[in-house]
Design an enzyme around this catalytic site. Structure first.
Site, mmCIF file in Angstrom:
data_model
loop_
_atom_site.group_PDB
_atom_site.id
_atom_site.type_symbol
_atom_site.label_atom_id
_atom_site.label_comp_id
_atom_site.label_asym_id
_atom_site.label_seq_id
_atom_site.Cartn_x
_atom_site.Cartn_y
_atom_site.Cartn_z
ATOM 1 C CB CYS A 95 70.763 1.309 24.067
ATOM 2 S SG CYS A 95 71.388 2.691 22.411
ATOM 3 C CB CYS A 436 58.539 -1.227 -4.211
ATOM 4 S SG CYS A 436 57.005 -0.309 -4.143
ATOM 5 C CB CYS A 439 56.764 -2.528 -6.551
ATOM 6 S SG CYS A 439 57.317 -0.591 -6.387
#
Length: 524
Positions: A95, A436, A439
């Site tokens: 992490c 997108c 799209c």
């Protein structure tokens, strides 16, 4: 907070990845812990006898390795339940934020040990030891938890070593440090960057109680109290001190600020919130949460490389003094992608290498951009208009395109008014973003519709990239979106379904519009 192993680093504010520090502390029993602390005390004596030389960073970390208890499956419950105060860091080696926090935690452990606090510092590799992680309540990484006689309390302080030291001392001892001699006051000055000093003739009474209550409630600023004028002048020499005085001290050009409000807890806390930051705050991964949560809603951000900022700092501080407590001034290293790029992207300037001055009104969710040269006079005028509420919000826009031969016009932020809202024609607008997935299919449908209605004299087909262009009248959150702006009602566009077939879309257009000179040659 890291909740699983990261695959993509697209987070608005993500802590930078540093070297993961591995502490190797044997903690199989209390006897071994005592032995480790005895070794540490021996090192302290060696340093003291050697002339009090300051430890190097490597030595500080090595020292912390002997102070911080490494928790595991066998000792977690015993350590947490067997000590009055235990501050636990739950982390994962993979992490980034854990790696960022580790050295600060180690430095805080060393400082708290030297201050003689009753707090035991411990850490747990929660990825390696899930059972004790569950027992402690570690659900993400990193997690800081304070255990008081075995009962956990959430950590609510900052994330630098100084922040952790202040928070821990307040939770495990007195919230206010009392100095009784010049030597103590001078020692206090050396140890704290920012603090709130209170001078009271007697440490009693309603005003003093409000001061102490504020100290208990605040998690970030160290409070110190004195009753002698000479001691108060050591800590706060810049003002005439009365029998009842509060002031904040910072290690920066605007060093002293006296409090002149009512002696109530809430007012004292408000004073701290509005005055605890420097004139110009450098944004870092560690202080970002504190900066974003500031009650000062107007924030001016200066994005610049280090050399350019050095030349700008003095005039910027002069401007900041003028708007103290009204506007927060923040410096962001323009070369730090994790910190600078998310902001610059909001202005379409993510590739900029030149100095950028921008502003945000967090109360109005508006953003502003200084579009002239970042001189002191221009910045001051920019801030004055911002404070007065007369600054025009900034909406990003791509360059104005040439749509002369285009069957589907490309609309940008700067042409939205002219080509959409002010146009006397009907407009079917496709709103899309490059990322997108669906799209592209809608774009092909729009192109076919444009070809189908190419003889129409009053219908225009257009598209706008919402990731690179903005307009206050275009508020779209779903992509793709098809909006039909009728010539006689531009304020209320009709949303068409992007899941409709070509024939269904054509039927909707014909339903809402009276298409002139329509000659259909191509079947849909």
């Amino acid at each position: 907070m890291c909740t699983r192993k990261p695959t993509l680093r697209f987070i608005f504010v993500l802590f930078a990845l540093l070297l993961v520090l591995k502490f190797n502390v044997a903690t199989e029993g209390e006897d071994e812990l005592e032995a480790l602390l005895a070794v540490d005390e021996e090192v302290e004596r060696e340093v003291t006898e050697g002339g009090g030389e300051k430890l190097s960073e490597a030595e500080v970390l090595s020292k912390a390795q002997r102070i911080v208890v490494e928790l595991n499956n066998d000792n977690t419950e015993r350590v947490v339940n067997g000590n009055e105060f235990v501050l636990v860091l739950g982390y994962a080696p993979w992490c980034p934020r854990s790696a960022e926090l580790m050295p600060h935690f180690a430095e805080a452990a060393t400082s708290l040990k030297e201050l003689g606090t009753p707090l035991l510092m411990a850490k747990l590799d929660a990825d390696r030891y899930p059972k004790p992680a569950s027992f402690l309540g570690v659900k993400g990484f990193p997690t800081l938890l304070l255990f008081v006689n075995g009962t956990s309390q959430p950590y609510s302080g900052g994330f630098t070593a100084d922040d952790m030291v202040i928070w821990a001392r307040k939770k495990t001892g007195d919230p206010v440090i009392r100095t009784s001699s010049v030597a103590e006051a001078e020692g206090f000055l050396r140890n704290y960057q920012t603090f709130l000093v209170g001078r009271f003739e007697k440490f009693e009474g309603p005003d003093y109680e409000e001061f102490v209550n504020a100290a208990k409630s605040d998690n970030e600023t160290q409070f110190v109290e004195v009753n002698q004028v000479e001691l108060a002048r050591v800590l706060y020499p810049d003002s005439k001190l009365t029998n009842r005085f509060i002031g904040i001290v910072k290690r920066e050009p605007e060093r002293y600020t006296a409090y002149d409000g009512a002696f109530t807890m809430n007012k004292i806390l408000e004073f701290i919130d509005y005055n605890k930051f420097p004139l110009v705050t450098k944004l870092t991964e560690m202080n970002s949460i504190r900066v974003y949560s500031s009650p000062i809603k107007l924030q001016v951000l200066v994005f610049a490389n280090i050399d350019d900022f050095k030349n700008l700092l003095d005039p910027l501080q002069d401007v900041a003094r003028t708007f103290k407590s009204k506007i927060m001034f923040i410096y962001v290293d323009i070369n730090d992608e994790n910190l600078a790029k998310p902001f610059l992207t909001l202005f379409g300037l993510e590739e900029s290498k030149n100095t950028v001055v921008a502003a945000f009104d967090n109360g109005m969710s508006s953003k502003y951009l200084l579009e002239s040269k970042p001189t002191q006079s221009n910045i001051e005028e920019f801030c004055s208009n911002l404070a007065q509420g007369s600054l025009s919000p900034y909406f990003k826009s791509q360059p104005i395109p040439d749509n002369t031969e285009a069957s589907v016009h490309v609309i940008v932020g700067r042409t939205f008014d002219h080509e959409i809202l002010s146009s006397k024609k009907d407009v079917l607008l496709e709103v899309f973003t490059p990322w997108c997935i669906s799209c592209e299919a809608t774009s092909k449908q729009v192109e076919k519709l444009a070809k189908h209605y190419k003889r129409s004299s009053n219908l225009i087909f257009a598209r706008i990239d919402a990731s690179a262009n903005e307009h206050p009248k275009l508020q779209v959150n779903d992509y793709p979106t098809l909006l039909l702006f009728r010539a006689d009602d531009k304020a209320n566009p009709i949303k068409l379904s992007t899941k409709s077939s070509l024939k269904e879309l054509a039927a909707s257009i014909n339903k809402y519009l009276k298409v002139k000179n329509q000659v259909v040659k191509d079947e849909l």
